[in-house]
Design a protein around this motif. Structure first.
Motif, mmCIF file in Angstrom:
data_model
loop_
_atom_site.group_PDB
_atom_site.id
_atom_site.type_symbol
_atom_site.label_atom_id
_atom_site.label_comp_id
_atom_site.label_asym_id
_atom_site.label_seq_id
_atom_site.Cartn_x
_atom_site.Cartn_y
_atom_site.Cartn_z
ATOM 1 N N VAL B 5 26.862 93.683 30.803
ATOM 2 C CA VAL B 5 27.805 93.053 31.125
ATOM 3 C C VAL B 5 27.730 92.337 32.580
ATOM 4 C CG1 VAL B 5 30.391 92.599 31.475
ATOM 5 C CG2 VAL B 5 29.551 94.039 29.677
ATOM 6 N N PHE B 6 27.810 91.037 32.758
ATOM 7 C CA PHE B 6 27.978 90.379 34.032
ATOM 8 C C PHE B 6 29.550 90.007 34.471
ATOM 9 C CE2 PHE B 6 28.435 86.358 36.309
ATOM 10 C CZ PHE B 6 27.925 86.636 37.680
ATOM 11 N N CYS B 7 30.008 90.528 35.464
ATOM 12 C CA CYS B 7 31.307 90.540 35.856
ATOM 13 C C CYS B 7 31.597 89.699 37.018
ATOM 14 C CB CYS B 7 31.722 91.833 36.337
ATOM 15 S SG CYS B 7 31.079 93.382 35.248
ATOM 16 N N PRO B 8 32.030 88.477 36.948
ATOM 17 C CA PRO B 8 31.928 87.592 38.055
ATOM 18 C C PRO B 8 33.069 87.788 39.161
ATOM 19 C CG PRO B 8 33.000 86.448 35.889
ATOM 20 C CD PRO B 8 32.495 87.970 35.677
ATOM 21 N N ALA B 9 32.801 87.312 40.367
ATOM 22 C CA ALA B 9 33.447 87.103 41.523
ATOM 23 C C ALA B 9 34.718 86.115 41.208
ATOM 24 C CB ALA B 9 33.002 86.801 42.778
ATOM 25 N N THR B 10 35.690 86.144 41.850
ATOM 26 C CA THR B 10 36.915 85.233 41.582
ATOM 27 C C THR B 10 37.566 84.696 42.976
ATOM 28 O OG1 THR B 10 38.313 87.082 41.026
ATOM 29 C CG2 THR B 10 37.402 85.852 39.021
ATOM 30 N N ILE B 11 38.144 83.533 42.896
ATOM 31 C CA ILE B 11 39.042 83.538 43.912
ATOM 32 C C ILE B 11 40.517 83.313 43.556
ATOM 33 C CG2 ILE B 11 39.667 81.360 45.660
ATOM 34 C CD1 ILE B 11 36.476 80.467 45.322
ATOM 35 N N ALA B 12 41.317 83.984 44.356
ATOM 36 C CA ALA B 12 42.892 83.875 43.955
ATOM 37 C C ALA B 12 43.605 83.064 44.956
ATOM 38 C CB ALA B 12 43.195 85.269 43.771
ATOM 39 N N PHE B 18 49.871 80.742 45.321
ATOM 40 C CA PHE B 18 49.808 82.332 45.718
ATOM 41 C C PHE B 18 50.469 83.190 44.471
ATOM 42 C CE2 PHE B 18 52.158 85.888 47.781
ATOM 43 C CZ PHE B 18 50.963 86.300 48.266
ATOM 44 N N ASP B 19 49.813 84.194 44.185
ATOM 45 C CA ASP B 19 49.999 85.007 43.241
ATOM 46 C C ASP B 19 49.909 84.409 41.772
ATOM 47 O OD1 ASP B 19 50.219 87.413 44.603
ATOM 48 O OD2 ASP B 19 52.438 87.457 44.337
ATOM 49 N N VAL B 20 49.464 83.246 41.579
ATOM 50 C CA VAL B 20 49.489 82.683 40.064
ATOM 51 C C VAL B 20 48.260 81.934 39.737
ATOM 52 C CG1 VAL B 20 52.014 82.366 40.309
ATOM 53 C CG2 VAL B 20 50.601 80.362 40.519
ATOM 54 N N MET B 21 47.521 81.512 40.868
ATOM 55 C CA MET B 21 46.399 80.702 40.569
ATOM 56 C C MET B 21 45.086 81.620 40.776
ATOM 57 S SD MET B 21 47.004 77.830 39.044
ATOM 58 C CE MET B 21 45.340 76.865 38.904
ATOM 59 N N GLY B 22 43.994 81.241 39.955
ATOM 60 C CA GLY B 22 42.753 81.823 40.443
ATOM 61 C C GLY B 22 41.474 81.149 39.552
ATOM 62 N N LEU B 23 40.168 81.275 40.000
ATOM 63 C CA LEU B 23 39.347 80.455 39.570
ATOM 64 C C LEU B 23 38.238 81.566 39.360
ATOM 65 C CD1 LEU B 23 36.983 79.735 41.602
ATOM 66 C CD2 LEU B 23 38.450 77.816 41.962
ATOM 67 N N CYS B 24 37.241 81.102 38.577
ATOM 68 C CA CYS B 24 35.916 82.096 38.299
ATOM 69 C C CYS B 24 34.865 81.586 38.771
ATOM 70 C CB CYS B 24 35.910 82.415 36.934
ATOM 71 S SG CYS B 24 34.735 83.710 36.438
ATOM 72 N N LEU B 25 33.871 82.251 39.291
ATOM 73 C CA LEU B 25 32.531 82.142 40.062
ATOM 74 C C LEU B 25 31.446 82.194 38.841
ATOM 75 C CD1 LEU B 25 33.193 83.021 43.702
ATOM 76 C CD2 LEU B 25 33.266 80.630 42.790
ATOM 77 N N GLU B 26 30.334 81.378 39.392
ATOM 78 C CA GLU B 26 29.389 81.847 38.233
ATOM 79 C C GLU B 26 28.164 82.626 38.730
ATOM 80 O OE1 GLU B 26 28.345 78.042 35.653
ATOM 81 O OE2 GLU B 26 26.961 77.788 37.245
ATOM 82 N N ASN B 27 27.541 82.395 39.909
ATOM 83 C CA ASN B 27 26.485 83.300 40.305
ATOM 84 C C ASN B 27 26.595 84.460 41.110
ATOM 85 O OD1 ASN B 27 26.858 81.392 42.032
ATOM 86 N ND2 ASN B 27 24.939 80.443 41.781
ATOM 87 N N PHE B 147 39.530 77.898 35.571
ATOM 88 C CA PHE B 147 40.986 78.223 36.268
ATOM 89 C C PHE B 147 41.939 78.941 35.539
ATOM 90 C CE2 PHE B 147 38.843 74.792 38.638
ATOM 91 C CZ PHE B 147 39.282 74.753 39.992
ATOM 92 N N THR B 148 42.757 79.782 36.138
ATOM 93 C CA THR B 148 43.859 80.392 35.255
ATOM 94 C C THR B 148 45.187 80.456 36.168
ATOM 95 O OG1 THR B 148 43.508 82.549 36.246
ATOM 96 C CG2 THR B 148 42.412 82.063 34.086
ATOM 97 N N LEU B 149 46.195 80.220 35.097
ATOM 98 C CA LEU B 149 47.691 80.362 35.884
ATOM 99 C C LEU B 149 48.329 81.320 35.146
ATOM 100 C CD1 LEU B 149 50.199 78.851 37.028
ATOM 101 C CD2 LEU B 149 50.370 77.847 34.958
ATOM 102 N N VAL B 150 48.727 82.367 36.137
ATOM 103 C CA VAL B 150 49.525 83.301 35.404
ATOM 104 C C VAL B 150 50.940 82.806 35.476
ATOM 105 C CG1 VAL B 150 50.253 85.765 35.726
ATOM 106 C CG2 VAL B 150 47.933 85.159 36.632
ATOM 107 N N ARG B 151 51.671 82.343 34.378
ATOM 108 C CA ARG B 151 52.876 81.832 34.299
ATOM 109 C C ARG B 151 53.847 82.808 34.817
ATOM 110 N NH1 ARG B 151 57.230 81.751 32.109
ATOM 111 N NH2 ARG B 151 56.653 83.095 30.690
ATOM 112 N N GLY B 152 53.878 83.921 34.093
ATOM 113 C CA GLY B 152 55.024 84.892 34.309
ATOM 114 C C GLY B 152 54.128 86.470 33.904
#
Lengths: 305, 305
Positions: B5-12, B18-27, B147-152
């Protein structure tokens, strides 16, 4: 030359979008008539439906109209008739309708030098006369239609979001006065960080739901943990009406602008009719007179009649 | 049976989220290997690239894996190898990658009883071991991609937004430690109301920009008036690097998660390369060792290798 303008009512805040979100209603609004005159400047020649000042610098529409013509070399004047249908202080953008209608009508007579988006800043000058500060959360949806997000003010940055096809709004206007000063006084200058995070999570969800036409997501997002808990006490029977709306299938319900109007958003006209009836029945039990409106979201905003 | 499994790094956080958004990196990411064993339960059999505990209940991946198999009747055990590439404490989701990778790998061996969305809550259990609280702002983008949003959180409600085609991320990781306890201590329990409004206006703008692929709007929205003003002092030369990134064409720049990594988002690979080079040159002037990464947004999230 004469133009007749429909100036729609609007709902601001939409629970999670305090001070930034708004939407435009379809069949509730003022009418304004604009005529070219040989006397230069702006005149207000007729007002019906409300007791408003004829003095241009003291009238919301007048101030907004002046802002459009300021520093422009125009060889005619403009006479404005204002026929108010939206009650002042109802919380559905009465002053914004006047301000937006004025800038739109004047712009038409000038040969449309400005886009609707450009007109927002002029309308804010009129709005400021009514509310004491330059806000765009009602004038933006009134001019542009649909849902609007005021991303920021420096510089003004408004994003229009076309409404998902099936959204209808129900508005119940209790005939009581909520003074703006009271509606502001109940809000504190700081808010708990965790509540702010909840609020912006929901706003993100609302925007996402609008773009993807995800009614369930819109419904889950229509929450207000920041303002409603304080302002609801100013509106008699608010909580009961809100609960009735949601129990009858509304996507969500809340305070329209600073109140006292209570709004509910619904998926489809049929549910909206059921919700409107249930809200009507509920409020009829109080001794407070009220109006109730049902409207599709107006995607056009202010228009020529 | 074995899965890799490849487990990518992310930016939150992404400035306004703050505390709700994030994105996923590729390499940039860890690798994990999962094998069925005859001994029941979870075992961690190999760890490279980091000094982490082999005791399952003290290991982020172990705790997350246990959460998936809890209350399930499984007639085999699972051995996990963890090959860390993302440095712990870098602010690009090192523990989340372990947690998300673990739940994804275990789910594969179980025959995929859970969707990726359903796996988020299990991964949060692992994340809680590392951060002290159950957050989803890194595990959600790591699992779902884009990109992901944690609505709640009550209940957990995560919205995935596919990245606009041209967005690239640059990440500069200064090799200094920002203790989570310090990053938290600088934040106050309340925030000024007007700053909260500015922040949610920008978050709304970011979400709208992502859906409409409006890079200019994304750029205008990538602002943080709430957290960055306090946390930036914990990251040496943050402001200089951010300014250099923006001057070289980045859409925006900010603190990745709780830091110390600094990220920049760019429209197109070419600008991202220019920005990466400028950030590299700038940080080379300090005596602080650092890594720099350039990555497209990873729309798939955690995947089989």
């Amino acid at each position: 030359m004469e133009v007749r303008v429909f100036c729609p009512a609007t709902i601001a805040n939409l629970n999670c979008g305090f001070d930034v979100m708004g939407l435009c209603l379809e069949n509730i609004g003022d009418e304004m008539i604009f005529r070219k005159t040989t006397t230069k400047g702006i005149q207000i020649t007729k007002i019906t439906g409300a007791d408003l000042p004829y003095e241009v610098s003291k009238n919301v529409a007048g101030v907004a109209a002046l802002a459009v013509i300021e520093n422009r070399d125009i060889d005619f004047g403009i006479a404005i008739e204002i026929h108010k249908k939206i009650k002042a202080g109802s919380g559905i953008g009465s002053s914004s309708a006047s301000a937006a209608g004025a800038v739109f009508g004047v712009n038409e007579l000038l040969g449309k030098p400005f886009s609707k988006s450009e007109l927002i800043e002029f309308a804010m000058k009129g709005e400021a006369l009514a509310s004491g500060s330059e806000h765009a959360d009602n004038v933006a949806p009134c001019l542009l239609g649909g849902f609007t997000l005021v991303r920021g003010y420096h510089p003004l940055d408004v994003i229009k979001i076309t409404s998902p096809e099936k959204i209808y709004a129900v508005v119940l206007h209790p005939h009581i006065e909520v003074k703006t000063v009271d509606a502001r006084a109940v809000l504190e200058p700081s808010i708990p960080f965790h509540k702010a995070i909840t609020q912006w999570g929901n706003l993100g969800g609302l925007i996402a739901g609008l773009y993807t036409q995800d009614y369930a997501l819109i419904s889950r997002s229509l929450q207000d943990v920041v303002v409603e808990p304080f302002r609801k006490h100013l509106i008699p029977h608010f909580e009961k009406v809100k609960n009735i709306a949601v129990q009858n299938g509304a996507l969500g319900s809340g305070i329209s602008g600073a109140g006292p109007s209570i709004f509910a958003l619904c998926e489809g006209k049929k549910i909206a009719e059921t919700v409107a009836e249930a809200m009507h029945t509920q409020y009829s039990k109080t001794r407070i007179p009220f109006d109730i409106y049902l409207s599709k979201i107006n995607d056009k905003g202010v228009t020529l009649l």
